[in-house]
Design a protein around this motif. Structure first.
Motif, short mmCIF file in Angstrom:
data_model
loop_
_atom_site.label_atom_id
_atom_site.label_comp_id
_atom_site.label_asym_id
_atom_site.label_seq_id
_atom_site.Cartn_x
_atom_site.Cartn_y
_atom_site.Cartn_z
N PRO A 1 -13.01 -19.32 12.37
CA PRO A 1 -13.25 -18.72 12.97
C PRO A 1 -12.84 -17.27 12.01
CG PRO A 1 -12.28 -18.84 14.38
CD PRO A 1 -12.12 -19.85 13.65
N VAL A 2 -11.81 -17.25 11.37
CA VAL A 2 -11.19 -16.05 11.15
C VAL A 2 -11.07 -15.94 9.47
CG1 VAL A 2 -10.19 -15.46 13.29
CG2 VAL A 2 -8.84 -15.95 11.67
N GLY B 1 -8.41 -13.28 8.48
CA GLY B 1 -6.96 -13.55 9.87
C GLY B 1 -5.42 -13.31 9.51
N ALA C 1 -2.30 -15.34 7.14
CA ALA C 1 -2.07 -16.76 6.75
C ALA C 1 -2.37 -17.78 8.29
CB ALA C 1 -0.42 -16.97 6.37
N ASP C 2 -3.00 -18.98 7.26
CA ASP C 2 -3.12 -20.04 8.56
C ASP C 2 -1.28 -19.78 9.72
OD1 ASP C 2 -4.02 -21.74 9.66
OD2 ASP C 2 -4.93 -23.06 8.70
N ILE C 3 -1.92 -19.86 10.83
CA ILE C 3 -0.75 -20.10 11.41
C ILE C 3 -0.40 -21.67 11.67
CG2 ILE C 3 0.93 -19.11 13.67
CD1 ILE C 3 -1.61 -17.09 14.33
N GLY D 1 -1.67 -11.77 5.98
CA GLY D 1 -1.83 -12.15 4.67
C GLY D 1 -2.92 -10.97 4.41
N PRO E 1 0.17 -7.59 11.72
CA PRO E 1 1.47 -8.41 13.16
C PRO E 1 2.47 -9.78 13.06
CG PRO E 1 -0.98 -9.32 12.90
CD PRO E 1 -0.67 -8.23 11.14
N GLU E 2 2.78 -9.79 11.51
CA GLU E 2 3.60 -11.26 11.60
C GLU E 2 4.55 -11.16 12.68
OE1 GLU E 2 1.97 -9.26 8.98
OE2 GLU E 2 2.07 -10.67 7.44
N PHE F 1 1.00 -17.75 20.96
CA PHE F 1 0.17 -17.66 19.98
C PHE F 1 -0.82 -18.11 20.52
CE2 PHE F 1 -2.85 -17.66 16.78
CZ PHE F 1 -3.94 -16.19 16.78
N ARG G 1 -4.03 -18.76 24.21
CA ARG G 1 -5.50 -19.27 23.59
C ARG G 1 -5.55 -20.57 24.11
NH1 ARG G 1 -3.58 -15.41 20.87
NH2 ARG G 1 -4.67 -13.78 19.87
N LYS H 1 -8.88 -21.55 27.45
CA LYS H 1 -9.70 -22.52 27.68
C LYS H 1 -9.55 -23.10 29.30
CE LYS H 1 -10.16 -22.55 22.76
NZ LYS H 1 -9.52 -23.00 21.87
C1 LIG Z 1 6.98 -18.84 3.80
C2 LIG Z 1 5.51 -18.88 3.55
C3 LIG Z 1 4.74 -17.83 4.40
C4 LIG Z 1 4.07 -17.06 3.76
C5 LIG Z 1 3.22 -15.62 4.93
C6 LIG Z 1 3.18 -14.25 4.60
C7 LIG Z 1 3.03 -13.78 5.51
C8 LIG Z 1 1.63 -13.92 6.37
C9 LIG Z 1 1.60 -14.37 7.86
C10 LIG Z 1 0.62 -14.57 8.27
O1 LIG Z 1 -0.76 -13.45 7.98
S1 LIG Z 1 1.13 -14.47 9.50
C11 LIG Z 1 -0.98 -14.61 10.13
C12 LIG Z 1 -1.06 -13.03 10.53
N1 LIG Z 1 -2.52 -12.57 11.38
C13 LIG Z 1 -2.54 -12.98 12.67
O2 LIG Z 1 -1.26 -12.81 13.33
C14 LIG Z 1 -3.46 -12.90 13.23
C15 LIG Z 1 -3.81 -13.56 14.54
N2 LIG Z 1 -5.01 -13.67 15.10
C16 LIG Z 1 -5.57 -12.61 16.15
O3 LIG Z 1 -4.21 -12.22 16.34
C17 LIG Z 1 -7.20 -12.81 16.99
O4 LIG Z 1 -7.30 -14.25 16.65
C18 LIG Z 1 -7.98 -12.22 16.06
C19 LIG Z 1 -7.82 -12.51 14.28
C20 LIG Z 1 -7.79 -10.57 16.43
C21 LIG Z 1 -9.02 -12.49 16.31
O5 LIG Z 1 -9.26 -12.35 18.15
P1 LIG Z 1 -10.40 -13.43 18.42
O6 LIG Z 1 -10.38 -12.81 20.18
O7 LIG Z 1 -11.66 -12.29 18.16
O8 LIG Z 1 -10.10 -14.59 18.30
P2 LIG Z 1 -8.94 -15.59 18.89
O9 LIG Z 1 -9.35 -16.87 19.99
O10 LIG Z 1 -7.95 -15.06 18.81
O11 LIG Z 1 -9.36 -16.51 18.20
C22 LIG Z 1 -10.38 -17.29 17.45
C23 LIG Z 1 -9.99 -19.04 16.95
O12 LIG Z 1 -8.61 -18.19 15.90
C24 LIG Z 1 -7.32 -18.91 15.15
N3 LIG Z 1 -6.74 -17.69 14.89
C25 LIG Z 1 -6.96 -16.88 14.87
N4 LIG Z 1 -6.13 -15.88 13.33
C26 LIG Z 1 -5.70 -17.13 12.95
C27 LIG Z 1 -4.71 -17.75 12.50
N5 LIG Z 1 -4.14 -16.36 11.45
N6 LIG Z 1 -4.25 -18.37 11.56
C28 LIG Z 1 -4.71 -19.85 12.39
N7 LIG Z 1 -5.68 -19.74 14.13
C29 LIG Z 1 -6.16 -18.21 13.69
C30 LIG Z 1 -7.06 -18.58 17.11
O13 LIG Z 1 -5.64 -19.66 17.38
C31 LIG Z 1 -8.75 -19.41 17.27
O14 LIG Z 1 -8.55 -20.79 18.10
P3 LIG Z 1 -9.19 -21.87 19.19
O15 LIG Z 1 -8.51 -21.17 19.94
O16 LIG Z 1 -10.56 -21.04 18.97
O17 LIG Z 1 -8.85 -22.95 18.35
#
Ligand SMILES: CCCCCCC/C=C/C(=O)SCCNC(=O)CCNC(=O)[C@H](O)C(C)(C)COP(=O)(O)OP(=O)(O)OC[C@H]1O[C@@H](n2cnc3c(N)ncnc32)[C@H](O)[C@@H]1OP(=O)(O)O
Length: 719
Positions: free
Chosen positions: A20-21, A59, A61-63, A100, A122-123, A271, A275, A279
């Motif tokens: 979704p993101v 949203g 990197a894929d956490i 990311g 938000p890392e 994190f 979520r 559920k």
């Molecule tokens: C050494 C190698 C690594 C290099 C990395 C380089 C640096 C980069 C790092 C990163 O990017 S870390 C990730 C940073 N991003 C975040 O922290 C954002 C996290 N997400 C959120 O804050 C929220 O989900 C949102 C995007 C604001 C959306 O909020 P909303 O309330 O609308 O929905 P949610 O219920 O929170 O999420 C829906 C669904 O999506 C999944 N999800 C959200 N973000 C991620 C993500 N970044 N990776 C994987 N999955 C994600 C979340 O778990 C929910 O899943 P389900 O519960 O529906 O299964």
């Protein structure tokens, strides 16, 4: 994946697709690399627009991938090739650009955002740092002070704020992709070097050391013991001092250290746990995705004490009409004044118009005839609450939900006095209710799935983190806390001081030690509960009260403090001394130390030196042990729910994941061994006896926490 499209002759659009993101999974990164190469090879394409499917840019990197072996194109070189592209690249940001996702956008030459977009790095909240160049590009774009603030807090900002800071070039209302294309057409052909952030000089300022030291002091105070915020400051400092390539090297080294840390694993667990708590599921199979919640627009709040005030404020902030009730004019006026002031301050801070029109204050229950739901927040007294519930049934519509804000009384007993047991649930808010995020939604044996769904949905609308829990004394949080508090006062009997215990707990990472918390809440709160439960009775010797009650070890110290009028901050002294009643700065009180010495003498206790390790083991493992009993009984649907309750309601350090996660991380066999040891020393403390579930999990090889559910018979499914 990523979708490549040619929309105009000279423009290609690359759309990130991963609902979704649109997280940057391996497949998405592969798609980006392939699409970019296609765009670069196509001679007719002069500019590229990056966007995300479903009006969501990205949203981050894929956490989920962090816990496995990472494969596919790495982010850093991918973003480098975007920035280095000879063809103009514009990011069209809708929805979110986080982590990311924002780092990818910072690699683009221009950024256009929709007015409703939210941006951030938000890392740090995942125990990491923005390691795809974010710590080096952002300071070069907006300066180190602003970058430090954003990166160390992980705060999401609005498009408007991003424009003000200079993170985006344009904010538009409407279609950001079209606006990005228009911008691209207007700047095609202009030199790009000035738009490549990695080519900019370090973000040096004359007072760089001072700025970084101040930031370091702030993060250390705010997130005591957390490694990521400190690493974030170090990385940003590198952006101010070093050329880009050296800064990137520093960013990589710091990320390597964080990425492998137990803190990062705990925060990423937290994190997903948050979520998963949303559920919810009930033992009868009802759950979040098979139960409909009807809408709630008008809510009655009964009682305008501290809790009722906070609840009313949270409801109004969520845009819900409130009818607030008190017993007499004086209480009503006091409550009205407090609620009004809080809402006016809120409106002023947010720059919005005051929502006071949503509030009605009254002495009459009849004003509740139209409400969809009531929240009772009167004094914690079963008989009083029963009277209120009976009265409510006389005036409410037949389908109005009745909620109680009790912090631990039996919800079934309360429901039994109503004409609608299926519509009664607990909504246990935490004080101050307009600030604290946690809400325990307590289902009784007769609560209908719909009533639970309504309470959960209402809590979510009030911006609360809601956890559905079964009905038991103290519910989840307070039931567990009792054992933690018991151990803390036993430690005083044995030789510790309140400061020593608090210091050990604060070093562990708790926001506040237990004795400071007790002083803040008021020692009379627990005193009243102990009196009501029969633990304190008139026949107890007031001079040398018994240290055993109902056949168990009992520590009368808190009762003795209350008898002396030492009720905590409000009386200017409790476990600590305060400058005046109501003041907050806790100081060691020599009188308490003397009082503890006399107490030990009186009971013939020889004090001993107690280590911080013993404090943590006894307080925290007894807490976790009770959590395991709660799981065994099916009171929560999984260990994640318990951890979320502790993270959001009890100041548990996020980088330790929560008590259940911590127990798993320390090792269940270690926890078992320690509990056996302490129970052997304190056989009259039944709560130290290792729970059956703990023994079972250890016997079954200490499975990872994600698999505990399948080892518990009672547990209901959240799938
Ligand atoms: C050494 C190698 C690594 C290099 C990395 C380089 C640096 C980069 C790092 C990163 O990017 S870390 C990730 C940073 N991003 C975040 O922290 C954002 C996290 N997400 C959120 O804050 C929220 O989900 C949102 C995007 C604001 C959306 O909020 P909303 O309330 O609308 O929905 P949610 O219920 O929170 O999420 C829906 C669904 O999506 C999944 N999800 C959200 N973000 C991620 C993500 N970044 N990776 C994987 N999955 C994600 C979340 O778990 C929910 O899943 P389900 O519960 O529906 O299964």
């Amino acid at each position: 994946m990523a979708l490549y499209t040619r929309v105009k002759e000279s423009i290609a659009v690359i759309t990130l697709k991963n609902p979704p993101v649109n997280a940057l999974s391996t497949a998405v990164r592969r798609g980006i690399v392939e699409s970019l190469s296609q765009a670069l090879q196509d001679e007719q394409v002069k500019a590229v627009v990056f966007c995300g499917e479903n009006n969501t840019f990205c949203g981050g990197a894929d956490i989920k991938e962090f816990s496995g072996s990472m494969s596919g194109p790495p982010l850093v070189p991918m973003i480098h090739s975007i920035e280095a592209s000879e063809k103009l690249i514009v990011a069209a940001i809708e929805g979110v650009a986080l982590g990311g996702g924002l780092e990818l956008a910072l690699g683009c030459h221009y950024r256009v955002a929709d007015t409703n977009a939210r941006l951030g790095l938000p890392e740090v909240t995942l125990g990491l740092l923005p390691a795809a160049g974010g710590t080096q590009r952002l300071p070069r774009l907006i300066g180190i002070t602003a970058a430090l603030e954003l990166i160390t807090t992980g705060r999401h900002i609005s498009a408007k704020e991003a424009l003000k800071l200079g993170i985006v070039d344009q904010v538009i209302e409407g279609n950001a992709v079209l606006a990005a294309m228009a911008l691209a057409l207007s700047v095609i052909g202009q030199p790009l070097n000035a738009r490549r952030l990695s080519l900019q000089a370090p973000a040096w300022v004359p007072d760089v050391d001072y700025v970084c030291e101040a930031a370091l002091a702030r993060v250390k105070q705010r997130s005591r013991g957390a490694m990521a915020p400190v690493a974030c400051v170090q990385a940003v400092r590198a952006a101010a001092m070093l050329p880009y390539s050296k800064g990137m090297e520093k960013e990589r080294q710091l990320m390597d250290m964080l990425f492998r840390s137990s803190q990062a694993r705990a925060m990423q667990y937290a994190f997903f746990a948050q979520r998963s708590a949303g559920k919810w599921s009930l033992p009868n199979g009802a759950q979040w995705n098979n139960t409909k919640a009807r809408n709630v627009e008008r809510v009655g709040v009964i009682g305008l004490g501290t809790m009722g005030q906070g609840i009313a404020v949270s409801l109004v902030k969520a845009g819900i009409s409130v009818v607030a009730i008190e017993v007499d004019t004086k209480q009503l006026e006091l409550g009205k004044k407090a609620v009004t002031a809080m809402l006016q301050r809120y409106a002023q801070r947010q720059g919005v118009s005051s929502p006071l029109h949503l509030l009605k204050f009254t002495l009459s229950f009849h004003q509740l005839r139209d409400v969809d739901l009531v929240i009772e927040a009167v004094f914690e007294d079963m008989n009083l609450k029963k009277r209120v519930f009976s009265e409510l049934c006389k005036v409410l519509k037949e389908n109005t939900i009745i909620c109680t804000n009790t912090s631990g009384l039996n919800v079934d007993e309360l429901a039994a006095v109503t004409d609608r047991q299926h519509l009664v649930v607990g909504m246990h808010f935490f004080a101050p209710a307009h600030v604290m995020r946690l809400l325990e939604v307590v289902y009784g044996s007769g609560s209908s799935p719909e009533a639970v769904a309504i309470a959960m949905a209402l809590g979510k609308r009030m911006q609360k983190v809601c956890v559905a829990v079964g009905n038991c004394s103290g519910f989840v949080g307070n039931r567990m806390l009792k054992h933690y508090m018991d151990q803390s006062v036993y430690l005083l009997e044995e030789g510790a001081t309140p400061e020593q215990v608090d210091q050990a707990l604060e070093e562990f990472g708790f926001a506040m030690g237990i004795f400071k918390v007790a002083d803040l809440s008021g020692l009379d709160v627990g005193w009243r509960v102990r009196k009501a439960s029969g633990l304190i009775s008139p026949d107890i010797d007031p001079v040398k009260p018994s240290r055993w009650r109902f056949g168990r070890r009992y520590c009368p110290l808190p009762d003795m403090l209350c008898q002396q009028g030492r009720l905590g901050q409000k009386t200017g002294h409790g476990w600590y001394l305060y400058n005046s009643p109501g003041s907050k700065e806790a100081k060691c009180d020599p009188e308490i130390l003397k009082f503890l010495e006399d107490y030990r003498l009186k009971y013939g206790i020889i004090p001993r030196r107690i280590s911080s390790q013993e404090v943590i083991e006894r307080c925290v493992f007894s807490l976790a042990n009770e959590g395991l009993r709660i799981l065994e009984e099916g009171i929560t649907a999984g260990p994640e729910d318990i951890d979320i309750i502790y993270l959001f309601g009890y100041g548990w350090p996020r980088y330790r994941g929560g008590p259940m996660f911590y127990a798993a991380q320390v090792g269940l066999s270690v926890v078992l061994e320690k509990l056996e040891h302490y129970h052997h020393l304190q056989p009259d403390v039944p709560s130290l006896e290792p729970s059956q579930l703990l023994r079972k999990l250890v016997a079954e090889g200490s499975p990872p926490i994600q698999q505990w559910k399948s080892h518990i018979k009672n547990l209901h499914s959240q799938l």
